[in-house]
Scaffold this motif. Sequence first.
Motif, PDB file in Angstrom:
ATOM      1  N   PRO A 295      40.463  43.953  32.594  1.00  0.00           N
ATOM      2  CA  PRO A 295      41.776  44.044  33.244  1.00  0.00           C
ATOM      3  C   PRO A 295      41.589  44.596  34.658  1.00  0.00           C
ATOM      4  CG  PRO A 295      41.442  45.941  31.838  1.00  0.00           C
ATOM      5  CD  PRO A 295      40.237  45.051  31.647  1.00  0.00           C
ATOM      6  N   ALA A 296      42.649  44.520  35.459  1.00  0.00           N
ATOM      7  CA  ALA A 296      42.606  45.109  36.799  1.00  0.00           C
ATOM      8  C   ALA A 296      43.052  46.564  36.777  1.00  0.00           C
ATOM      9  CB  ALA A 296      43.473  44.308  37.766  1.00  0.00           C
ATOM     10  N   SER A 297      43.782  46.952  35.727  1.00  0.00           N
ATOM     11  CA  SER A 297      44.239  48.332  35.583  1.00  0.00           C
ATOM     12  C   SER A 297      44.620  48.576  34.129  1.00  0.00           C
ATOM     13  CB  SER A 297      45.443  48.612  36.503  1.00  0.00           C
ATOM     14  OG  SER A 297      46.579  47.915  36.048  1.00  0.00           O
ATOM     15  N   THR A 298      44.924  49.821  33.820  1.00  0.00           N
ATOM     16  CA  THR A 298      45.301  50.149  32.438  1.00  0.00           C
ATOM     17  C   THR A 298      46.780  49.912  32.159  1.00  0.00           C
ATOM     18  OG1 THR A 298      45.656  52.456  33.053  1.00  0.00           O
ATOM     19  CG2 THR A 298      43.495  51.889  32.123  1.00  0.00           C
ATOM     20  N   ARG A 299      47.629  50.199  33.150  1.00  0.00           N
ATOM     21  CA  ARG A 299      49.068  50.123  32.909  1.00  0.00           C
ATOM     22  C   ARG A 299      49.826  49.320  33.956  1.00  0.00           C
ATOM     23  NH1 ARG A 299      51.381  55.805  32.962  1.00  0.00           N
ATOM     24  NH2 ARG A 299      50.154  55.853  34.844  1.00  0.00           N
ATOM     25  N   PHE A 300      49.202  48.983  35.048  1.00  0.00           N
ATOM     26  CA  PHE A 300      49.929  48.381  36.147  1.00  0.00           C
ATOM     27  C   PHE A 300      49.526  46.922  36.334  1.00  0.00           C
ATOM     28  CE2 PHE A 300      49.482  52.982  36.994  1.00  0.00           C
ATOM     29  CZ  PHE A 300      50.803  53.336  36.795  1.00  0.00           C
ATOM     30  N   HIS A 301      49.278  46.511  37.542  1.00  0.00           N
ATOM     31  CA  HIS A 301      48.996  45.096  37.820  1.00  0.00           C
ATOM     32  C   HIS A 301      47.757  44.622  37.079  1.00  0.00           C
ATOM     33  CE1 HIS A 301      45.524  45.499  40.676  1.00  0.00           C
ATOM     34  NE2 HIS A 301      45.955  46.751  40.665  1.00  0.00           N
ATOM     35  N   GLY A 302      47.835  43.414  36.544  1.00  0.00           N
ATOM     36  CA  GLY A 302      46.680  42.815  35.887  1.00  0.00           C
ATOM     37  C   GLY A 302      46.171  43.591  34.694  1.00  0.00           C
ATOM     38  N   ASN A 303      47.084  44.226  33.961  1.00  0.00           N
ATOM     39  CA  ASN A 303      46.670  45.071  32.825  1.00  0.00           C
ATOM     40  C   ASN A 303      46.500  44.233  31.558  1.00  0.00           C
ATOM     41  OD1 ASN A 303      49.419  44.595  32.542  1.00  0.00           O
ATOM     42  ND2 ASN A 303      49.826  46.566  31.590  1.00  0.00           N
ATOM     43  N   TYR A 304      45.729  43.178  31.662  1.00  0.00           N
ATOM     44  CA  TYR A 304      45.479  42.268  30.539  1.00  0.00           C
ATOM     45  C   TYR A 304      44.071  41.696  30.688  1.00  0.00           C
ATOM     46  CZ  TYR A 304      46.677  38.942  34.211  1.00  0.00           C
ATOM     47  OH  TYR A 304      46.722  38.256  35.400  1.00  0.00           O
ATOM     48  N   GLU A 305      43.558  41.138  29.632  1.00  0.00           N
ATOM     49  CA  GLU A 305      42.220  40.555  29.668  1.00  0.00           C
ATOM     50  C   GLU A 305      42.180  39.459  30.735  1.00  0.00           C
ATOM     51  OE1 GLU A 305      39.616  37.995  26.590  1.00  0.00           O
ATOM     52  OE2 GLU A 305      40.013  40.067  25.952  1.00  0.00           O
ATOM     53  N   GLY A 306      41.225  39.558  31.640  1.00  0.00           N
ATOM     54  CA  GLY A 306      41.108  38.600  32.734  1.00  0.00           C
ATOM     55  C   GLY A 306      41.906  38.983  33.968  1.00  0.00           C
ATOM     56  N   GLY A 307      42.595  40.123  33.914  1.00  0.00           N
ATOM     57  CA  GLY A 307      43.421  40.553  35.045  1.00  0.00           C
ATOM     58  C   GLY A 307      42.620  40.853  36.297  1.00  0.00           C
ATOM     59  N   LEU A 308      41.388  41.320  36.151  1.00  0.00           N
ATOM     60  CA  LEU A 308      40.568  41.662  37.320  1.00  0.00           C
ATOM     61  C   LEU A 308      40.197  40.417  38.117  1.00  0.00           C
ATOM     62  CD1 LEU A 308      39.049  43.684  39.049  1.00  0.00           C
ATOM     63  CD2 LEU A 308      37.171  43.617  37.392  1.00  0.00           C
ATOM     64  N   VAL A 309      39.791  39.375  37.439  1.00  0.00           N
ATOM     65  CA  VAL A 309      39.438  38.149  38.167  1.00  0.00           C
ATOM     66  C   VAL A 309      40.691  37.518  38.775  1.00  0.00           C
ATOM     67  CG1 VAL A 309      39.482  36.571  36.172  1.00  0.00           C
ATOM     68  CG2 VAL A 309      38.072  36.030  38.148  1.00  0.00           C
ATOM     69  N   ASP A 310      41.814  37.551  38.062  1.00  0.00           N
ATOM     70  CA  ASP A 310      43.062  37.032  38.627  1.00  0.00           C
ATOM     71  C   ASP A 310      43.432  37.793  39.900  1.00  0.00           C
ATOM     72  OD1 ASP A 310      43.301  35.184  36.563  1.00  0.00           O
ATOM     73  OD2 ASP A 310      44.878  36.289  35.510  1.00  0.00           O
ATOM     74  N   HIS A 311      43.359  39.124  39.835  1.00  0.00           N
ATOM     75  CA  HIS A 311      43.680  39.958  40.996  1.00  0.00           C
ATOM     76  C   HIS A 311      42.749  39.627  42.170  1.00  0.00           C
ATOM     77  CE1 HIS A 311      44.659  43.352  43.519  1.00  0.00           C
ATOM     78  NE2 HIS A 311      43.400  43.763  43.467  1.00  0.00           N
ATOM     79  N   SER A 312      41.480  39.477  41.904  1.00  0.00           N
ATOM     80  CA  SER A 312      40.511  39.184  42.964  1.00  0.00           C
ATOM     81  C   SER A 312      40.833  37.857  43.651  1.00  0.00           C
ATOM     82  CB  SER A 312      39.095  39.168  42.392  1.00  0.00           C
ATOM     83  OG  SER A 312      38.788  40.420  41.803  1.00  0.00           O
ATOM     84  N   ILE A 313      41.211  36.860  42.879  1.00  0.00           N
ATOM     85  CA  ILE A 313      41.595  35.559  43.446  1.00  0.00           C
ATOM     86  C   ILE A 313      42.868  35.703  44.276  1.00  0.00           C
ATOM     87  CG2 ILE A 313      42.412  33.238  42.872  1.00  0.00           C
ATOM     88  CD1 ILE A 313      40.479  33.419  40.391  1.00  0.00           C
ATOM     89  N   HIS A 314      43.834  36.469  43.754  1.00  0.00           N
ATOM     90  CA  HIS A 314      45.070  36.683  44.513  1.00  0.00           C
ATOM     91  C   HIS A 314      44.798  37.374  45.843  1.00  0.00           C
ATOM     92  CE1 HIS A 314      47.404  36.630  40.474  1.00  0.00           C
ATOM     93  NE2 HIS A 314      47.266  35.409  40.967  1.00  0.00           N
ATOM     94  N   VAL A 315      43.926  38.361  45.837  1.00  0.00           N
ATOM     95  CA  VAL A 315      43.592  39.057  47.085  1.00  0.00           C
ATOM     96  C   VAL A 315      42.926  38.084  48.055  1.00  0.00           C
ATOM     97  CG1 VAL A 315      42.258  40.929  48.148  1.00  0.00           C
ATOM     98  CG2 VAL A 315      43.469  41.330  45.997  1.00  0.00           C
ATOM     99  N   PHE A 316      42.055  37.232  47.561  1.00  0.00           N
ATOM    100  CA  PHE A 316      41.432  36.219  48.421  1.00  0.00           C
ATOM    101  C   PHE A 316      42.506  35.334  49.059  1.00  0.00           C
ATOM    102  CE2 PHE A 316      40.039  31.804  48.896  1.00  0.00           C
ATOM    103  CZ  PHE A 316      39.047  31.957  49.865  1.00  0.00           C
ATOM    104  N   GLU A 317      43.423  34.840  48.252  1.00  0.00           N
ATOM    105  CA  GLU A 317      44.480  33.961  48.767  1.00  0.00           C
ATOM    106  C   GLU A 317      45.345  34.678  49.807  1.00  0.00           C
ATOM    107  OE1 GLU A 317      44.883  31.281  44.674  1.00  0.00           O
ATOM    108  OE2 GLU A 317      46.279  32.956  45.028  1.00  0.00           O
ATOM    109  N   CYS A 318      45.697  35.919  49.530  1.00  0.00           N
ATOM    110  CA  CYS A 318      46.531  36.691  50.466  1.00  0.00           C
ATOM    111  C   CYS A 318      45.776  36.993  51.759  1.00  0.00           C
ATOM    112  CB  CYS A 318      46.999  37.990  49.814  1.00  0.00           C
ATOM    113  SG  CYS A 318      48.169  37.756  48.451  1.00  0.00           S
ATOM    114  N   LEU A 319      44.502  37.367  51.649  1.00  0.00           N
ATOM    115  CA  LEU A 319      43.723  37.686  52.842  1.00  0.00           C
ATOM    116  C   LEU A 319      43.468  36.435  53.676  1.00  0.00           C
ATOM    117  CD1 LEU A 319      42.252  39.798  54.531  1.00  0.00           C
ATOM    118  CD2 LEU A 319      40.227  39.425  53.084  1.00  0.00           C
TER     119      LEU A 319
END
Length: 192
Positions: A37-61
């Motif tokens: 996950p990307a976090s325990t309770r906040f954004h991306g707090n699910y299995e695979g949330g870290l990779v999803d967050h990383s892709i979102h940051v790439f798209e935003c940047l």
Amino acid sequence: MSKQTFIDIYQKNIKREGSKEFLDYLCSSKSDFFIAPASTRFHGNYEGGLVDHSIHVFECLKDYCSRNRVKERYGMDFSDESIAIVSLLHDVCKINVYKKSVRNKKVNGKWIEVPFYEYEDEMPYGHGEKSVYMITPFMKLTRQEAFAIRYHMGFSNEDPKQNVGYTFEHFPLAFALSTADMEATYFCDEMK
């Protein structure tokens, strides 16, 4: 799907010496990057949330850095490789730190067990600095990239020496990454 999207973006943009070995590490059994996950309770707090967050940051940047105002007025002109490195890898410090667990939660007057993630870091080296520490044995980062990853949490990260403003002024990729990270966190990432 997110894993393949990440790999495609990574391989298209990152060609630096050591990049293949770092991607091999991310894909290996030594890393839970693609299921964490990307976090325990906040954004991306699910299995695979870290990779999803990383892709979102790439798209935003990528979007932020493509704006005429950012390029012409602010003088921010970063390579696709730098954009991919800092956005896709800024949170590798979260590899192998989230453990699945259960807790009791009252639902409709009844207690039930619900899954959640606990945070357990066996190498508490700090957030951004730990990501830099994990990347550099594989590939060399530019100073701009290292500062961007180190300070991607911006003013929300505890920094007793007040170095964030200085860093944003002198290493503008840090400001851009921090902005993209916040945009992804608050507007793109899901919370479950």
